[in-house]
Write a protein that holds these residues in place. Structure first.
Motif, PDB file in Angstrom:
ATOM      1  N   GLY A 193      17.553  66.294  49.669  1.00 21.29           N
ATOM      2  CA  GLY A 193      16.292  65.987  50.306  1.00 21.29           C
ATOM      3  C   GLY A 193      15.975  64.508  50.348  1.00 21.29           C
ATOM      4  O   GLY A 193      14.958  64.114  50.942  1.00 21.29           O
ATOM      5  N   THR A 194      16.816  63.650  49.724  1.00 15.32           N
ATOM      6  CA  THR A 194      16.569  62.212  49.779  1.00 15.32           C
ATOM      7  C   THR A 194      17.416  61.596  50.879  1.00 15.32           C
ATOM      8  O   THR A 194      18.312  62.233  51.432  1.00 15.32           O
ATOM      9  N   ARG A 195      17.194  60.292  51.167  1.00 13.48           N
ATOM     10  CA  ARG A 195      17.856  59.660  52.305  1.00 13.48           C
ATOM     11  C   ARG A 195      19.112  58.858  51.913  1.00 13.48           C
ATOM     12  O   ARG A 195      20.184  59.074  52.441  1.00 13.48           O
ATOM     13  N   GLY A 196      18.956  57.897  51.068  1.00 12.05           N
ATOM     14  CA  GLY A 196      20.058  56.964  50.805  1.00 12.05           C
ATOM     15  C   GLY A 196      21.156  57.571  49.931  1.00 12.05           C
ATOM     16  O   GLY A 196      20.898  58.374  49.037  1.00 12.05           O
ATOM     17  N   TRP A 197      22.427  57.141  50.202  1.00 12.79           N
ATOM     18  CA  TRP A 197      23.571  57.581  49.410  1.00 12.79           C
ATOM     19  C   TRP A 197      23.898  56.545  48.337  1.00 12.79           C
ATOM     20  O   TRP A 197      23.857  55.348  48.593  1.00 12.79           O
ATOM     21  N   LYS A 198      24.187  57.028  47.159  1.00 17.80           N
ATOM     22  CA  LYS A 198      24.737  56.157  46.122  1.00 17.80           C
ATOM     23  C   LYS A 198      26.265  56.259  46.184  1.00 17.80           C
ATOM     24  O   LYS A 198      26.813  57.357  46.224  1.00 17.80           O
ATOM     25  N   GLU A 199      26.970  55.121  46.195  1.00 22.26           N
ATOM     26  CA  GLU A 199      28.432  55.105  46.277  1.00 22.26           C
ATOM     27  C   GLU A 199      29.022  54.415  45.044  1.00 22.26           C
ATOM     28  O   GLU A 199      28.557  53.342  44.648  1.00 22.26           O
ATOM     29  N   LYS A 200      30.012  55.043  44.460  1.00 22.04           N
ATOM     30  CA  LYS A 200      30.707  54.506  43.300  1.00 22.04           C
ATOM     31  C   LYS A 200      32.215  54.459  43.599  1.00 22.04           C
ATOM     32  O   LYS A 200      32.774  55.407  44.155  1.00 22.04           O
ATOM     33  N   MET A 201      32.857  53.349  43.218  1.00 26.81           N
ATOM     34  CA  MET A 201      34.299  53.174  43.463  1.00 26.81           C
ATOM     35  C   MET A 201      35.083  53.669  42.240  1.00 26.81           C
ATOM     36  O   MET A 201      34.784  53.301  41.106  1.00 26.81           O
ATOM     37  N   VAL A 202      36.088  54.490  42.495  1.00 18.69           N
ATOM     38  CA  VAL A 202      37.014  54.943  41.463  1.00 18.69           C
ATOM     39  C   VAL A 202      38.376  54.351  41.813  1.00 18.69           C
ATOM     40  O   VAL A 202      38.992  54.736  42.816  1.00 18.69           O
ATOM     41  N   THR A 203      38.857  53.394  41.029  1.00 17.58           N
ATOM     42  CA  THR A 203      40.030  52.599  41.421  1.00 17.58           C
ATOM     43  C   THR A 203      41.373  53.244  41.083  1.00 17.58           C
ATOM     44  O   THR A 203      42.403  52.799  41.566  1.00 17.58           O
ATOM     45  N   SER A 204      41.365  54.276  40.272  1.00 20.81           N
ATOM     46  CA  SER A 204      42.635  54.915  39.901  1.00 20.81           C
ATOM     47  C   SER A 204      42.993  55.977  40.919  1.00 20.81           C
ATOM     48  O   SER A 204      42.198  56.889  41.194  1.00 20.81           O
ATOM     49  N   ALA A 205      44.231  55.873  41.467  1.00 22.69           N
ATOM     50  CA  ALA A 205      44.670  56.850  42.472  1.00 22.69           C
ATOM     51  C   ALA A 205      44.884  58.224  41.863  1.00 22.69           C
ATOM     52  O   ALA A 205      44.914  59.219  42.594  1.00 22.69           O
ATOM     53  N   ASP A 206      45.036  58.300  40.535  1.00 24.20           N
ATOM     54  CA  ASP A 206      45.287  59.590  39.883  1.00 24.20           C
ATOM     55  C   ASP A 206      44.001  60.256  39.395  1.00 24.20           C
ATOM     56  O   ASP A 206      44.060  61.356  38.836  1.00 24.20           O
ATOM     57  N   SER A 207      42.852  59.614  39.568  1.00 27.50           N
ATOM     58  CA  SER A 207      41.591  60.164  39.058  1.00 27.50           C
ATOM     59  C   SER A 207      41.243  61.459  39.784  1.00 27.50           C
ATOM     60  O   SER A 207      41.495  61.624  40.985  1.00 27.50           O
ATOM     61  N   THR A 208      40.635  62.368  39.030  1.00 25.91           N
ATOM     62  CA  THR A 208      40.210  63.651  39.605  1.00 25.91           C
ATOM     63  C   THR A 208      38.745  63.957  39.295  1.00 25.91           C
ATOM     64  O   THR A 208      38.275  65.042  39.640  1.00 25.91           O
ATOM     65  N   MET A 209      38.008  63.023  38.646  1.00 28.27           N
ATOM     66  CA  MET A 209      36.648  63.344  38.220  1.00 28.27           C
ATOM     67  C   MET A 209      35.825  62.059  38.127  1.00 28.27           C
ATOM     68  O   MET A 209      36.344  60.984  37.825  1.00 28.27           O
ATOM     69  N   TYR A 210      34.524  62.207  38.389  1.00 27.18           N
ATOM     70  CA  TYR A 210      33.584  61.112  38.189  1.00 27.18           C
ATOM     71  C   TYR A 210      32.311  61.699  37.574  1.00 27.18           C
ATOM     72  O   TYR A 210      31.828  62.762  38.020  1.00 27.18           O
ATOM     73  N   LYS A 211      31.761  61.029  36.533  1.00 27.95           N
ATOM     74  CA  LYS A 211      30.526  61.492  35.895  1.00 27.95           C
ATOM     75  C   LYS A 211      29.433  60.440  36.105  1.00 27.95           C
ATOM     76  O   LYS A 211      29.645  59.261  35.853  1.00 27.95           O
ATOM     77  N   TYR A 212      28.257  60.932  36.567  1.00 30.05           N
ATOM     78  CA  TYR A 212      27.106  60.043  36.774  1.00 30.05           C
ATOM     79  C   TYR A 212      25.989  60.524  35.866  1.00 30.05           C
ATOM     80  O   TYR A 212      25.669  61.722  35.822  1.00 30.05           O
ATOM     81  N   ARG A 213      25.373  59.601  35.095  1.00 30.12           N
ATOM     82  CA  ARG A 213      24.338  59.981  34.129  1.00 30.12           C
ATOM     83  C   ARG A 213      23.033  59.271  34.493  1.00 30.12           C
ATOM     84  O   ARG A 213      23.017  58.068  34.758  1.00 30.12           O
ATOM     85  N   ASP A 214      21.954  60.067  34.491  1.00 33.41           N
ATOM     86  CA  ASP A 214      20.609  59.534  34.797  1.00 33.41           C
ATOM     87  C   ASP A 214      19.604  60.367  34.011  1.00 33.41           C
ATOM     88  O   ASP A 214      19.494  61.579  34.230  1.00 33.41           O
TER      89      ASP A 214
END
Length: 1099
Positions: free
Chosen positions: A816-837
């Motif tokens: 329901g919000t407008r703007g996107w938050k974007e995070k860069m994951v530099t490892s080509a082998d990564s399979t997961m990202y965790k965001y904490r708020d």
């Protein structure tokens, strides 16, 4: 077909062998030996010739039919060519060494008290032997210690004083004498140390010391080591202690209290491995103080001048005394120490293996400590001097009387070797007809008395080498072998009649036909080698030709019988044929020839004979014989591409040989294209070129381009531009490749017959980089800790990353919000990202997408998915918790899940403790899944327990419920049922026992459980009763076991003793018996038991 002259030929062979035996009366020979003779290609056996001395062994020589067939137009002898034959078995020759004596080091303490010096020579007659020691002949009759076995010298009870020296073997027979090389006999021994007591050495702590070894007499080298106090406590060498292998002494640069003790020098002989120990040398410390620091003093060093032969290993020693312990360093003045050099024994030894001329120079070792330093320099000189080595040797030679002999031997070595010559073991000097110039020997106008064994001796200070040869001076009247000879010529062709007698000196030759001497003309010529050549032979030339040979020792004649036959004609059909792979073909070879001659056929493929036994079943030979012609067929089955080529048929008679050829063309799939070259490469295309391969007689229709990468399953066909790639093209573009992937390419050609073998792979090339084109798949998430948003995806394969610097862009926003938050994951082998708020509540929905990027730019995103943030740990405790006892060791606990809401439990944890304990001392158990009940086991009987339940999930645990209580029941009776009594009636058993009475701290008995089980069967029968008796039924025959337990609220009681019953099906028996219990039984009961067990009939 047979030939009319064959019987005559057989008689002539026998006659010829007899003539040969008579012609050489001094050398009788059997007919079988003639078959082993070796052809000699020289014009005369008695002419000058040489051969290597080492080749004396007899050998079986078979006829060389390939040579017989390689001259189709020459005349051929029916028996053999008029070449020299001689039997290797009966050949007489001078001695030649097979084994010469070697240097020997003999251990004096050996159990075998005999020294064996080996010598063996071959010769015919067999050689005899004599031995010399230091130039004096060994006399076995005068000294019983010497004996001879064949050519070997055996010395019994050898000693150094009488037997040390150089030994030489002499071998001789009637043809001459040869001397062996010198062999040095040395003796290995190790004497004993002097038994004189050695004086003690006393030094201050910190002072340096040298302990002398003074080794006993020995030969050859010895190895030194030292023992401290007792064997085998060897002194370990380090930066402070060093044992010189030159002097044998032990050097301690700085004495410590741990060094105090008794030292013994141990020496070991390198040949005998014998060891001896020196008397001990005590080392003690003085009591007048500790030695202060002092500068190093070099006690062990290499000589100031070291001379060493090239190729050896050099050890340079350098060790110093000093306090503190000095450090040893090495350097080469005006150069670098060779890289192959090694520092050993804490740098006290510089070892240079395989030393070369360039390693020569001045070397310095330096010893340093904080008090100062000292150095020692020595010059190392490498020389390339060596034992002589032959580069030219002399060979056995046979010559005619009056000829000139020239022999040359040449050797290399440093110093430059000198030469001397021996004849029959005696020195030879320049005199009369003999001329010696260094390694050259010339004998003018050789005579029979010059025959014998000659030796060229080359020597310098490092040793002596011998080259041996036999000289034979021949003298004999002419002899022809074989005689006569039959020669068949082809009509119209040239024919040669050889005249090669054995004679020495060379004889005069004349040719006759009948009684008239043949005069050369344009058609009949006498060649320099005495061969009579007839040009364009005709029937008129048939007849007998006589060659007469004569010298001063005698004369002999040889008759050559000449027959002239019509030429043979050969036709091979078809001369050219085309077939397809897998088909079969027949080639026919027909020969028209003289009826008196037999014909032999041989088939060739590309000039090589066909082996019909090892051809894989593809070739078959079929021959037919007619009146004036013969034919042979070659059948080739299941033809392969490799069978294409030239097929030859060779027809051969005793008169001539004719060869005909046919060509076989095989149509098949194309051969592999030539080298594949990558001309141009982009991110998705590769331009390839290749060279045209063989079309195998069927035009190439198309080419198929294939590629292989680390990510493909083998070779895969790729799309091309143009499509298709036609057979007239030698270049095409592979398209739709993946960027930044290493490829190999190959090309496969096809024609109307099929698809051929692929080309060799191209070199590996990598396509150019490009922006990623594939987004991650299966984007999902959830779980995690409170206030976490967990996002996961499947990684993009390296095949589709399209370049370096690959990574992921994780984009998300609250629903329901407008703007996107974007995070860069530099490892080509990564399979997961965790965001904490911390601000968003549990289970907050988010819109999520994952994109890709590399150094070329950003690629596509995945489809948007909804992922909830973590729900958090359970907020409320379980409800309606209940607990009740089900036995003395078990309590069942039940509950209901908490009210629905964030933090749903994924399982439950039950805590329990006795009322007399603290909660922290209690135990915990968790459910396997989201269950709502649990049985607590292993509890103490008749005890009150407090119990709580809490929920948990991956985030954490929720609050515990209010504690409830439950008391475990009393323990079941410990007394088992006793006095079991049973009566069996057929398959029915009546069983009774004494009742069990519970104690005050045990649960009351509420019944009994009877277990009936059959041995060997898994099925058990359980009967419950409230009375101390029951009736059982045995289902079938077998062995049964009965056990009884008391039942109570606290569970099952102790088990009774076992009752074993054996019954057979259909058998009725009546008996009663009591089991034997562990409690003592009264005499009355024992008497009753005996009454029950004894059969009534016995009374």
């Amino acid at each position: 077909m047979g030939s009319p002259w064959k019987p005559f030929l057989l008689l002539f062979v026998i006659s010829g062998l007899s003539d040969f035996a008579r012609a050489v009366p001094a050398r009788p020979i059997s007919y079988a030996a003639v078959l082993r003779m070796k052809p000699d290609s020289s014009s005369s056996l008695l002419s000058s010739r040489s051969r290597p001395r080492q080749h004396h062994g007899g050998e079986l020589v078979t006829p060389d039919w390939s040579a017989f067939s390689s001259h189709p137009l020459s005349a051929l002898s029916l028996l053999s060519s008029p070449e020299d034959y001689r039997s290797e078995e009966s050949e007489e020759f001078g001695p030649a060494f097979i084994q010469e004596p070697d240097d020997v080091i003999f251990p004096l303490d050996s159990d075998e008290k005999k020294v064996v010096m080996h010598c063996e020579a071959r010769g015919n007659p067999l050689p005899t032997y004599r031995w010399y020691v230091n130039g004096t002949e060994v006399d076995s009759e005068a000294d019983y210690r010497y004996s001879f076995v064949d050519g070997n010298l055996i010395i019994t009870n050898a000693s150094e004083t009488t037997d040390y020296g150089k030994y030489q073997c002499k071998a001789e027979n009637s043809f001459g004498t040869v001397l062996s090389r010198d062999a040095l006999l040395q003796f290995a021994y190790l004497g004993a140390f002097s038994t004189k007591t050695r004086g003690g050495v006393s030094v201050r702590e910190g002072q340096g010391v040298v302990l002398m070894c003074t080794p006993p007499p020995h030969s050859p080298e010895i190895i030194y080591s030292w023992v401290l106090n007792e064997f085998p406590s060897f002194v370990a060498e380090d930066s402070r202690r060093f044992i010189s292998q030159d002097t044998g002494n032990l050097y301690i640069s700085k004495v410590q209290p741990s060094d105090i003790g008794s030292y013994v020098c141990l020496v070991k002989n390198t040949v005998t491995n014998a060891r001896v120990l020196s008397p001990p040398t005590p080392l003690t410390l003085k009591t007048d103080g500790v030695m202060g620091e002092y500068e190093p003093k070099i006690e062990v060093h290499f000589p100031t001048s070291v001379l060493v032969a090239k190729g050896l290993t050099v050890r340079l020693e350098c060790f110093a005394l000093g306090n503190p312990v000095p450090t040893i360093t090495w350097r080469k003045i005006n150069g670098n120490i060779p890289k192959k050099a090694r520092l050993r024994k804490s740098q006290a030894v510089l070892e240079i293996p395989n030393i070369q001329l360039e390693d020569s120079g001045t070397y310095e070792c330096k010893a340093e400590n904080p008090r100062g330093g000292t150095a020692f320099k020595g010059h190392l000189q490498v020389y390339s001097e060596s034992l002589p080595q032959w580069v030219r040797m002399i060979n056995d030679t046979q010559m005619d009387s009056g000829e000139k002999l020239q022999w040359e031997c040449k050797a290399i070595g440093r110093p430059r070797p000198t030469y001397r010559w021996l004849r029959n073991g005696l020195p030879l000097t320049s005199q009369s007809r003999f001329e010696i110039v260094n390694g050259e020997l010339t004998v003018y106008k050789v005579q029979p008395t010059d025959s014998g064994m000659y030796q060229c001796v080359s020597e310098n200070k490092y040793g002596t080498i011998y080259s041996n040869a036999e000289l034979k001076i021949l003298a004999s009247a002419p002899v022809f072998v074989p005689n006569p000879v039959r020669v068949i010529a082809t009509l119209g062709k040239d024919v040669s009649l050889d005249c090669k007698p054995r004679a020495s000196p060379k004889p005069r030759i004349i040719w006759k036909r009948g009684d008239r001497r043949i005069q050369p003309n344009k058609r009949i010529m006498l060649l320099r080698n005495n061969t009579l050549k007839i040009v364009n032979s005709s029937r008129a030339d048939e007849g007998n030709y006589v060659c007469r040979a004569e010298n001063q020792l005698g004369s002999a004649e040889m008759t050559a019988i000449l027959w002239v036959k019509e030429a043979m004609r050969v036709a091979l059909s078809p001369s050219r044929v085309e077939v397809t792979v897998g088909e079969s073909v027949v080639l026919s070879c027909k020969a028209t020839h003289d009826t008196s001659l037999d014909v032999a056929f041989q088939w060739f493929f590309n000039q090589k004979p066909i082996n019909f036994q090892h051809n894989g079943g593809h070739f078959e030979f079929i021959q037919t014989v007619r009146a004036r012609s013969s034919a042979v067929d070659l059948m080739i089955r299941s033809i392969l591409l490799k069978h294409a080529g030239k097929y030859g048929c060779r027809a051969q008679t005793s008169a001539d040989t004719v060869f005909a050829e046919a060509e076989l063309l095989v149509r098949g799939p194309p051969g592999p294209p030539g080298v594949v070259i990558v001309e141009e490469i982009t991110d998705t295309t590769a331009t390839l070129s290749w060279t045209r391969g063989l079309d195998n007689h069927s035009p190439i229709s198309t080419y198929n381009l294939q590629a292989r990468s680390p990510y493909s399953l083998g070779w895969q066909t790729v799309k091309t531009d143009p499509d298709p790639v036609t057979g007239d093209m030698e270049s095409a573009m592979a398209v739709e490749l993946n960027p930044w992937v290493e490829y190999e390419f190959r090309v496969v050609a096809s024609n109307a017959i099929g698809t051929g073998d692929p080309s060799a792979p191209s070199r590996g090339v990598r396509t150019k980089e490009a922006v990623p084109s594939v987004a991650p798949a299966n984007v999902s998430g959830g779980n995690g800790r409170r206030h976490e948003l967990v996002i996961s995806w499947e990684p993009v394969s390296e095949e589709f990353q399209n370049g370096e610097g690959f990574g992921y862009i994780v984009a998300f926003r609250a629903n329901g919000t407008r703007g996107w938050k974007e995070k860069m994951v530099t490892s080509a082998d990564s399979t997961m990202y965790k965001y904490r708020d911390e601000t968003f509540p549990p289970l907050t929905p988010f819109e999520v997408k994952v994109g890709v990027y590399n150094n070329k730019g950003d690629g596509p995103f995945s489809k948007v998915v909804i992922i909830h943030s973590a729900e958090g740990e359970p907020r409320e405790p379980p409800t309606d918790v209940k607990a009740y006892s089900i036995s003395s060791s078990e309590i069942r606990v039940t509950w209901k899940p908490p009210n629905p809401g964030p933090g749903k439990p994924r399982g439950y944890e039950v805590s329990y403790w006795k009322d007399v304990e603290q909660e922290e001392a209690g135990k915990k158990q968790q459910t396997v899944k989201n269950e709502t009940s649990m049985v607590l086991m292993g509890l103490e009987g008749n005890s009150l327990y407090l119990i709580t339940v809490k929920g948990f999930n991956s985030i954490g645990q929720g609050p515990a419920s209010v504690a409830v209580t439950a008391k475990s029941r009393k323990a079941p009776p410990a007394q088992p049922p006793s006095k079991l009594l049973w009566i069996q009636e057929g398959n029915n058993v009546s069983l009774s026992w004494d009742p069990v009475k519970a104690k005050d701290n045990e649960s009351d008995v509420i019944g009994y459980m009877v277990l009936l089980k059959q041995e060997g069967r898994g099925h058990n029968q359980v009967t419950r009763t409230i009375n101390p008796s029951t009736m059982l039924s045995l289902p079938e025959g077998g062995t049964y076991i009965i056990e009884v337990r008391a039942l109570s609220e606290g569970g099952e009681g102790a088990v009774s003793s076992q009752v074993r019953l054996v019954t057979s099906s259909g058998v009725r028996a009546k008996s009663n018996q009591c089991s034997v219990h562990s409690l003592p039984q009264s005499l009355t009961w024992t008497a009753l038991l005996l009454v029950l067990l004894v059969p009534s009939a016995s009374w």
